[in-house]
Write a protein that holds these residues in place. Structure first.
Motif, short mmCIF file in Angstrom:
data_model
loop_
_atom_site.label_atom_id
_atom_site.label_comp_id
_atom_site.label_asym_id
_atom_site.label_seq_id
_atom_site.Cartn_x
_atom_site.Cartn_y
_atom_site.Cartn_z
N ILE A 324 -4.69 34.01 116.26
CA ILE A 324 -4.08 34.82 117.31
C ILE A 324 -2.56 34.69 117.16
O ILE A 324 -2.06 33.70 116.62
CB ILE A 324 -4.51 34.40 118.73
N ALA A 325 -1.83 35.69 117.62
CA ALA A 325 -0.37 35.68 117.54
C ALA A 325 0.20 35.40 118.92
O ALA A 325 -0.09 36.13 119.88
CB ALA A 325 0.14 37.01 117.00
N LEU A 326 1.00 34.34 119.04
CA LEU A 326 1.62 33.98 120.30
C LEU A 326 3.14 34.02 120.17
O LEU A 326 3.69 33.64 119.12
CB LEU A 326 1.19 32.57 120.72
N ALA A 327 3.80 34.49 121.22
CA ALA A 327 5.25 34.52 121.24
C ALA A 327 5.78 33.09 121.29
O ALA A 327 5.39 32.29 122.13
CB ALA A 327 5.75 35.32 122.44
N THR A 328 6.69 32.77 120.35
CA THR A 328 7.21 31.40 120.26
C THR A 328 8.71 31.33 120.47
O THR A 328 9.32 30.30 120.24
CB THR A 328 6.87 30.80 118.89
N GLY A 329 9.33 32.41 120.87
CA GLY A 329 10.77 32.40 121.07
C GLY A 329 11.36 33.75 120.71
O GLY A 329 10.65 34.66 120.25
N GLU A 330 12.65 33.88 120.91
CA GLU A 330 13.32 35.14 120.63
C GLU A 330 14.46 34.92 119.66
O GLU A 330 15.18 33.94 119.73
CB GLU A 330 13.84 35.80 121.91
N GLN A 331 14.61 35.85 118.74
CA GLN A 331 15.71 35.83 117.81
C GLN A 331 16.42 37.17 117.94
O GLN A 331 15.91 38.20 117.51
CB GLN A 331 15.22 35.62 116.37
N GLY A 332 17.57 37.17 118.56
CA GLY A 332 18.23 38.43 118.87
C GLY A 332 17.47 39.14 119.97
O GLY A 332 17.14 38.57 121.01
N ALA A 334 14.48 40.74 119.29
CA ALA A 334 13.08 40.85 118.87
C ALA A 334 12.33 39.55 119.16
O ALA A 334 12.79 38.47 118.80
CB ALA A 334 12.99 41.19 117.39
N THR A 335 11.18 39.68 119.80
CA THR A 335 10.35 38.51 120.08
C THR A 335 9.69 38.03 118.80
O THR A 335 9.17 38.83 118.01
CB THR A 335 9.26 38.87 121.11
N GLN A 336 9.71 36.74 118.56
CA GLN A 336 9.10 36.16 117.38
C GLN A 336 7.67 35.71 117.69
O GLN A 336 7.43 35.09 118.73
CB GLN A 336 9.91 34.96 116.89
N TYR A 337 6.74 36.04 116.80
CA TYR A 337 5.34 35.68 117.00
C TYR A 337 4.90 34.74 115.88
O TYR A 337 5.28 34.90 114.71
CB TYR A 337 4.45 36.92 117.01
N THR A 338 4.09 33.78 116.25
CA THR A 338 3.53 32.83 115.29
C THR A 338 2.01 32.87 115.39
O THR A 338 1.47 32.96 116.49
CB THR A 338 4.03 31.40 115.57
N GLN A 339 1.36 32.82 114.25
CA GLN A 339 -0.11 32.86 114.23
C GLN A 339 -0.69 31.45 114.26
O GLN A 339 -0.22 30.56 113.55
CB GLN A 339 -0.60 33.60 112.99
N TYR A 340 -1.70 31.30 115.13
CA TYR A 340 -2.40 30.03 115.26
C TYR A 340 -3.91 30.28 115.16
O TYR A 340 -4.39 31.34 115.58
CB TYR A 340 -2.12 29.38 116.62
N PRO A 341 -4.66 29.33 114.63
CA PRO A 341 -6.12 29.49 114.63
C PRO A 341 -6.65 29.41 116.06
O PRO A 341 -6.21 28.55 116.84
CB PRO A 341 -6.62 28.32 113.78
N ALA A 402 -3.34 26.16 125.05
CA ALA A 402 -2.87 24.92 124.41
C ALA A 402 -3.83 24.45 123.33
O ALA A 402 -3.49 23.57 122.52
CB ALA A 402 -2.69 23.83 125.47
N MET A 403 -5.02 25.04 123.29
CA MET A 403 -5.99 24.66 122.27
C MET A 403 -5.49 24.94 120.86
O MET A 403 -5.99 24.35 119.88
CB MET A 403 -7.30 25.42 122.52
N VAL A 404 -4.49 25.80 120.72
CA VAL A 404 -3.98 26.12 119.38
C VAL A 404 -3.35 24.90 118.72
O VAL A 404 -3.16 24.86 117.49
CB VAL A 404 -2.95 27.28 119.43
N ASN A 405 -3.01 23.90 119.53
CA ASN A 405 -2.41 22.68 118.98
C ASN A 405 -3.44 21.65 118.58
O ASN A 405 -3.09 20.59 118.04
CB ASN A 405 -1.44 22.07 120.01
N GLU A 406 -4.71 21.91 118.85
CA GLU A 406 -5.77 20.97 118.48
C GLU A 406 -5.95 20.91 116.97
O GLU A 406 -5.80 21.92 116.27
CB GLU A 406 -7.10 21.37 119.14
N ARG A 407 -6.28 19.74 116.47
CA ARG A 407 -6.60 19.55 115.06
C ARG A 407 -7.92 18.79 114.98
O ARG A 407 -7.95 17.57 114.82
CB ARG A 407 -5.48 18.79 114.34
#
Length: 559
Positions: A324-332, A334-341, A402-407
């Motif tokens: 899934i893609a979650l917003a992780t911050g903004e650069q300028g 444009a919202t930055q998205y990061t993919q997590y399982p 928060a489950m995206v941080n699980e390993r």
């Protein structure tokens, strides 16, 4: 005497040739000497070809400069079409380069995109020199004014181009046979999309409906009418061949269940896409990033139990998951998205050999449930199941982003994986109302049906397509957030075709082709030696043969 002997021999040869030619026009047979019988058309394909009475034209957009893998696809496509043409002269084909004219390149490419003919960019590597080319791996088949797209390249996530080509070649006969069948035969079978119990809105399965409409009649059947006219509703539903129950969210009444049950007992096929846990991805997008997943009672348990399966109110959690893609911050701006399982989105690769899932790419599930198969004399085939590193989580349970941080550790999944999530059932089903009081009087009630089949999938989101920013439906299986295309559409269409296909078209999918491909690195490492063997050696052998022939001829006729 010698001349007369030669004349008789000549006349005899001519007579034999004339006779063989005459016999050849009456009898036709082609010999396939390949080990995998690659060019032997299936009886189903031959049957479809036999019904083609008018010109059928195929335009193949695989002409131009391609790397070796696509050249292989081009050759295999041409050879297969030659087989079709050999059996029916009404089939004609041509290879076209749609973007050959540089001046019209952009306009033509846009027109192809508008028709859903998406190109692929390929890199041509010639001894270290790389160039980019655009390839349209598509064909268009036209018959009596009707046209249909034929995909030549199957998308396979994580596969190399060479691997994609091998899979695509295995799929070619089915792709063309299905296309020919679509445009040459009138629609016959009818598909009902069941409504009235909170099922998915049409726009959320618009791409699936559009695809089904190419081969079958499809319409909506609302169970609301069962309350006032149950017998008439059942009689009307019996006119359909397949009923699709897509993600219901409201309880089914006994009268509604009897209508569906008797539809099955009278030979109607069913595709169940049912959730037993209430949770949606959208419900997580709040300040807490969490939502409660809780069991959902549709009152279908007794019905499915009687048929031979049970969908449990649990969530499948799988390490082999879609991101899934979650917003992780903004650069300028444009919202930055990061993919997590996302472990509640199992990514399922088929592991069984069955025409429905043969050569199928990964299917994406969302909050799927576990299916138990029960012993009742019905044949059950698990079509899709979770990976070995999966387990189920009981509901109610909190689902948190928060489950995206699980390993998770592999030890967590010892003996818990391979959970069935799509099951095919075939046999003579018993009515759930067998030896029970009927909710309404039905004179034609059947306690046991004829041989039938149904498919049960423990996730209604499998059929759900996303919407673009203008709220228009996207292709089923495409995830706009991660830009990935999954195999949901092909899986569901295979389910529909298998349930409705009387001609055996779906069985062509099981065909296996062993396609040898060159190892590029070995070719480059031995480039000079390869040139000498493939080019120089034939010339040397031809020269030796020529000299030897000349020498022997002079020796024979020397005075």
């Amino acid at each position: 005497m010698d001349k007369r002997h030669h004349l008789k021999a000549l006349m005899f040869t001519l007579v034999v040739l004339v006779v063989l030619n005459a016999v050849g026009t009456q009898f036709f047979y082609r010999f396939d000497l390949t080990q995998d019988k690659r060019y032997t058309l299936s009886p189903t394909s031959l049957k479809i070809l036999k019904d083609v009475k008018d010109p059928l034209i195929v335009d193949v957009f695989l002409k131009g400069q391609f790397p070796g893998e696509f050249k292989k696809l081009q050759i295999e496509t041409q050879q297969l079409l030659e087989e079709f043409k050999a059996y029916n002269k009404n089939v004609t084909f041509q290879f076209v380069n749609p973007i050959e004219n540089e001046e019209e390149r952009d306009t033509i490419m846009q027109s192809f995109l508008d028709r859903g003919l998406t190109p692929v960019n390929v890199t041509i590597d010639d001894k270290g020199k790389q160039t980019q080319e655009v390839v349209f791996p598509w064909a268009i088949a036209t018959y009596n004014g009707r046209s249909v797209k034929v995909p030549l390249l199957k998308n396979s996530m994580g596969a190399s181009t060479a691997e994609k080509v091998v899979t695509s070649v295995q799929h070619l006969e089915y792709a063309f046979a299905n296309a020919f069948n679509t445009i040459s035969k009138p629609k016959e079978k009818k598909v009902a999309v069941i409504k009235g119990n909170g099922e998915l809105h049409d726009i959320l399965m618009a791409d699936f409906i559009k695809q089904v409409r190419e081969n079958y009649f499809i319409g909506t059947f609302t169970l609301d009418s069962v309350v006032k006219k149950p017998n008439e509703s059942l009689a009307y539903l019996k006119k359909y061949d397949l009923a699709i129950i897509a993600k219901p969210t409201e309880k089914f009444s006994d009268a509604e269940k009897l209508v569906l049950d008797q539809f099955v007992m009278n030979g109607g096929k069913t595709l169940w896409l049912v959730d037993q846990v209430n949770i949606e991805m959208d419900s997580l997008y709040n300040d807490q990033g969490a939502s409660l997943a809780f069991p959902m009672d549709l009152d279908l348990n007794d019905m499915l139990f009687k048929y031979g399966v049970r969908i449990n109110p649990v969530l499948v959690k799988d390490v082999m998951a879609a991101p899934i893609a979650l917003a992780t911050g903004e650069q300028g701006s444009a919202t930055q998205y990061t993919q997590y399982p996302w472990f509640y989105a199992p990514l399922v690769y088929p592991t069984v050999k069955h025409p429905i899932v043969s050569n199928l790419d990964a299917v994406k599930f969302d909050y799927a449930n576990a299916i138990d198969t029960l012993k009742n004399g019905i044949k059950k085939t698990v079509l899709l199941q979770s990976s070995p590193y999966s387990k189920f989580v009981g509901a109610p349970v909190e689902v948190n982003l928060a489950m995206v941080n699980e390993r998770p550790e592999q030890s967590e999944f010892k003996g818990t994986g391979n959970i069935p999530m799509a099951v095919l059932l075939e046999g003579k089903f018993h009515s759930v109302y067998e030896n029970r009081v009927l909710p309404f009087e039905e004179k034609g009630f059947r306690p046991i049906g004829a041989t039938n089949k149904m498919i049960v999938v423990s996730d209604g989101d499998v059929i759900k397509n996303q919407l673009d920013k203008n709220f228009q439906p996207l292709e089923l299986g495409y995830d706009k957030w991660t830009n990935k295309l999954y195999g949901n559409k092909e899986f569901l269409m295979n389910c529909v075709n298998y349930l409705l296909d009387d001609s055996g078209l779906i069985n062509i999918r099981s065909k296996q082709v062993n396609l040898p491909l060159l190892d590029k690195q070995k070719v480059y490492d031995n480039y000079t030696a390869t040139q000498v063997i493939t080019v120089g050696l034939p010339i040397v052998l031809l020269a030796i043969f020529g000299l030897l022939f000349t020498f022997l001829r002079k020796r024979k006729y020397a005075v």
